[in-house]
Design a protein around this motif. Structure first.
Motif, PDB file in Angstrom:
ATOM      1  N   GLU A  32       0.689  -1.398  -0.155  1.00 27.81           N
ATOM      2  CA  GLU A  32      -0.002   0.235   0.090  1.00 27.81           C
ATOM      3  C   GLU A  32       0.798   1.173  -0.262  1.00 27.81           C
ATOM      4  OE1 GLU A  32      -2.683  -0.230   3.557  1.00 27.81           O
ATOM      5  OE2 GLU A  32      -3.531  -1.932   2.591  1.00 27.81           O
ATOM      6  N   TYR A  33       1.857   1.266   0.651  1.00 29.52           N
ATOM      7  CA  TYR A  33       2.818   2.413   0.902  1.00 29.52           C
ATOM      8  C   TYR A  33       3.492   2.715  -0.576  1.00 29.52           C
ATOM      9  CZ  TYR A  33       6.728   5.217   2.230  1.00 29.52           C
ATOM     10  OH  TYR A  33       7.558   6.473   2.325  1.00 29.52           O
ATOM     11  N   ARG A  34       3.925   1.769  -1.176  1.00 34.65           N
ATOM     12  CA  ARG A  34       4.525   1.756  -2.382  1.00 34.65           C
ATOM     13  C   ARG A  34       3.499   2.289  -3.493  1.00 34.65           C
ATOM     14  NH1 ARG A  34       9.229  -2.869  -3.320  1.00 34.65           N
ATOM     15  NH2 ARG A  34       9.598  -1.618  -5.074  1.00 34.65           N
ATOM     16  N   ARG A  35       2.472   1.743  -3.509  1.00 36.88           N
ATOM     17  CA  ARG A  35       1.436   2.542  -4.437  1.00 36.88           C
ATOM     18  C   ARG A  35       1.149   3.881  -4.264  1.00 36.88           C
ATOM     19  NH1 ARG A  35      -1.291  -2.817  -3.588  1.00 36.88           N
ATOM     20  NH2 ARG A  35      -2.346  -2.098  -2.100  1.00 36.88           N
ATOM     21  N   ALA A  36       1.220   4.296  -2.828  1.00 49.68           N
ATOM     22  CA  ALA A  36       1.185   5.640  -2.697  1.00 49.68           C
ATOM     23  C   ALA A  36       2.427   6.632  -3.169  1.00 49.68           C
ATOM     24  CB  ALA A  36       0.687   5.721  -1.379  1.00 49.68           C
ATOM     25  N   HIS A  37       3.314   5.836  -3.052  1.00 45.96           N
ATOM     26  CA  HIS A  37       4.834   6.598  -3.115  1.00 45.96           C
ATOM     27  C   HIS A  37       5.693   6.111  -4.403  1.00 45.96           C
ATOM     28  CE1 HIS A  37       3.795   7.143   1.051  1.00 45.96           C
ATOM     29  NE2 HIS A  37       4.272   8.312   0.934  1.00 45.96           N
ATOM     30  N   ASP A  38       5.005   6.037  -5.649  1.00 48.42           N
ATOM     31  CA  ASP A  38       5.378   5.545  -6.841  1.00 48.42           C
ATOM     32  C   ASP A  38       6.321   4.525  -6.700  1.00 48.42           C
ATOM     33  OD1 ASP A  38       4.293   8.018  -7.953  1.00 48.42           O
ATOM     34  OD2 ASP A  38       5.636   9.171  -7.177  1.00 48.42           O
ATOM     35  N   GLY A  39       6.247   3.677  -6.024  1.00 45.98           N
ATOM     36  CA  GLY A  39       6.792   2.177  -6.122  1.00 45.98           C
ATOM     37  C   GLY A  39       7.921   2.115  -5.041  1.00 45.98           C
ATOM     38  N   HIS A  40       8.245   3.387  -4.535  1.00 46.10           N
ATOM     39  CA  HIS A  40       9.432   3.315  -3.481  1.00 46.10           C
ATOM     40  C   HIS A  40       9.098   2.581  -2.071  1.00 46.10           C
ATOM     41  CE1 HIS A  40      11.617   6.213  -6.255  1.00 46.10           C
ATOM     42  NE2 HIS A  40      10.415   6.783  -6.133  1.00 46.10           N
ATOM     43  N   LEU A  41      10.401   2.000  -1.678  1.00 43.47           N
ATOM     44  CA  LEU A  41      10.256   1.298  -0.429  1.00 43.47           C
ATOM     45  C   LEU A  41      10.409   2.369   0.601  1.00 43.47           C
ATOM     46  CD1 LEU A  41       9.806  -1.784   0.695  1.00 43.47           C
ATOM     47  CD2 LEU A  41      12.247  -1.713   0.822  1.00 43.47           C
ATOM     48  N   PRO A  42       9.681   2.145   1.700  1.00 50.03           N
ATOM     49  CA  PRO A  42      10.015   3.163   2.926  1.00 50.03           C
ATOM     50  C   PRO A  42      11.349   2.905   3.614  1.00 50.03           C
ATOM     51  CG  PRO A  42       8.215   1.794   3.666  1.00 50.03           C
ATOM     52  CD  PRO A  42       8.612   1.519   2.148  1.00 50.03           C
ATOM     53  N   PRO A  43      12.207   4.034   4.120  1.00 52.92           N
ATOM     54  CA  PRO A  43      13.298   3.715   4.834  1.00 52.92           C
ATOM     55  C   PRO A  43      13.173   2.742   6.047  1.00 52.92           C
ATOM     56  CG  PRO A  43      12.228   6.076   5.289  1.00 52.92           C
ATOM     57  CD  PRO A  43      11.551   5.372   4.118  1.00 52.92           C
ATOM     58  N   GLU A  44      14.281   2.197   6.520  1.00 51.05           N
ATOM     59  CA  GLU A  44      13.801   1.368   7.710  1.00 51.05           C
ATOM     60  C   GLU A  44      13.131   2.058   9.056  1.00 51.05           C
ATOM     61  OE1 GLU A  44      17.513  -0.388   8.963  1.00 51.05           O
ATOM     62  OE2 GLU A  44      17.820  -1.659   7.180  1.00 51.05           O
ATOM     63  N   SER A  45      13.258   3.185   9.141  1.00 47.16           N
ATOM     64  CA  SER A  45      12.719   3.996  10.393  1.00 47.16           C
ATOM     65  C   SER A  45      11.190   3.720  10.298  1.00 47.16           C
ATOM     66  CB  SER A  45      13.264   5.337  10.556  1.00 47.16           C
ATOM     67  OG  SER A  45      12.953   6.006   9.671  1.00 47.16           O
ATOM     68  N   GLU A  46      10.828   4.111   8.806  1.00 47.74           N
ATOM     69  CA  GLU A  46       9.320   4.016   8.537  1.00 47.74           C
ATOM     70  C   GLU A  46       8.870   2.558   8.580  1.00 47.74           C
ATOM     71  OE1 GLU A  46       6.427   6.794   5.910  1.00 47.74           O
ATOM     72  OE2 GLU A  46       8.522   7.025   5.871  1.00 47.74           O
ATOM     73  N   ARG A  47       9.598   1.798   8.077  1.00 48.44           N
ATOM     74  CA  ARG A  47       9.086   0.414   8.135  1.00 48.44           C
ATOM     75  C   ARG A  47       9.044  -0.045   9.523  1.00 48.44           C
ATOM     76  NH1 ARG A  47      13.407  -0.693   4.422  1.00 48.44           N
ATOM     77  NH2 ARG A  47      14.279  -2.466   5.500  1.00 48.44           N
ATOM     78  N   ASP A  48       9.656   0.304  10.502  1.00 49.05           N
ATOM     79  CA  ASP A  48       9.604   0.113  11.867  1.00 49.05           C
ATOM     80  C   ASP A  48       8.390   0.432  12.208  1.00 49.05           C
ATOM     81  OD1 ASP A  48      12.192  -1.202  11.947  1.00 49.05           O
ATOM     82  OD2 ASP A  48      13.332   0.478  12.976  1.00 49.05           O
TER      83      ASP A  48
END
Length: 334
Positions: A179-195
């Protein structure tokens, strides 16, 4: 040239240069075709025979230990063009469905699905070429490709030992990453945000279980090392270096290793079965008519490679007491 549904050109895997390769890198110069995978090792000198109808066709009947005869001499050999279409169709079916929940995007899962499907059929070719009583037929290939891939079966076994609860949490976490990647042009969130995503997902999972008075596995951890059980929030789980265990990072590390096992073919259940000589059991859906010693060797091969011996026992119709004895002997010898 056969084109798949993604407009990629395919040739049957294993043929010499100019004919070989899962993807055709030269089909469209400078076009939109995807980049082919890394070049495979040069085929051995005997590889060409794996594509000869006379080698792949059953030429003799098989007499089973109980005296019955299995005769596949009237079955046709699967032709390369149909094999390519079959791989494309099945790689978008059950194989892909088993992989999608465990990959950040469908493209990665699809690439591995093609590789698994192609590797299954190459292993089947070798098995049929080595046994004149077997035929590399559309029926047998369809069965080999129709077997699903279950990441859960891989991650539940050593060295991962992930519980069913933890895998459910992990799958929901991966859904949120998509869901995050769909909302951010396919980008993976940084580690802190993945936490933060892991922690939010964990809290939702635990609170839902508590509200429904259902067990949820107290050994799961938040990203900062806290146990997910609200009654022991202050207890930290530690890694081998004594640092707080990051639950999100720990899950992602195990998942990555499981994906690598699949990519390397070490975790594909059918390949072990085919190499053990039990192919017929899986092509017909019936238990093989072999002696106990042969069944034991088949079971040992799967056990040594960390494969799903429970599924194997079910497919071979093995008695639970017999399997328990084998497991006890295996553990004693380890």
């Amino acid at each position: 040239m056969v084109m798949d549904r993604n407009n990629r050109s395919h040739r049957a895997k294993g043929l010499p240069q100019g004919v070989a390769g899962t993807y055709d890198a030269t089909a469209s110069a400078g076009g939109d075709d995807v980049r082919p995978p890394d070049a495979a090792p040069a085929p051995d000198a005997d590889a060409g025979r794996l594509w000869l109808d006379d080698v792949l066709r059953a030429t003799v009947p098989r007499t089973n230990p109980d005296g019955t005869v299995a005769d596949y001499r009237d079955e046709p050999v699967l032709q390369p063009a149909e094999e390519i279409r079959m791989v494309d169709r099945m790689a978008h079916g059950r194989i892909l469905r088993g992989l999608k929940p465990w990959f950040p995007n469908e493209a990665d899962a699809s690439e591995l699905a093609y590789r698994i499907a192609s590797d299954r059929l190459m292993a089947l070719r070798r098995s049929c070429a080595a046994d004149p009583s077997k035929c590399y037929s559309p029926r047998l290939a369809q069965y080999a490709l129709g077997r699903p891939v279950r990441m859960e079966a891989i991650l539940s076994k050593p060295p991962y030992n992930l519980s069913a609860h933890r895998m459910r949490v992990g799958r929901r976490y991966l859904d949120r990453l998509r869901e995050y990647r769909r909302a951010h042009d396919g980008h993976l969130p940084p580690e802190s945000e993945r936490d933060a995503i892991w922690d939010e997902n964990m809290a939702d999972f635990v609170n839902d279980k508590i509200a429904r008075h259902v067990s949820y596995g107290g050994g799961m951890t938040y990203s900062d090392g806290r146990n997910a059980n609200p009654d022991v929030k202050k207890r930290m789980r530690r890694d081998g270096d004594g640092n707080p265990l990051n639950g999100r990072a720990d899950f992602e590390t195990m998942l990555k290793a499981g994906r690598m096992e699949l990519a390397a073919g070490r975790a594909d259940f059918e390949l072990a079965i085919q190499s053990s000589g039990a192919t017929d059991a899986f092509s017909t859906g019936a238990a093989p008519r072999t002696e106990d010693a042969d069944l034991h060797e088949t079971w040992l091969l799967a056990r040594r490679n960390g494969l799903d011996t429970g599924l194997l026992a079910e497919r071979l119709g093995l008695d639970a007491g017999t399997v328990a004895g084998w497991e006890s002997a295996y553990a004693s010898a380890a």
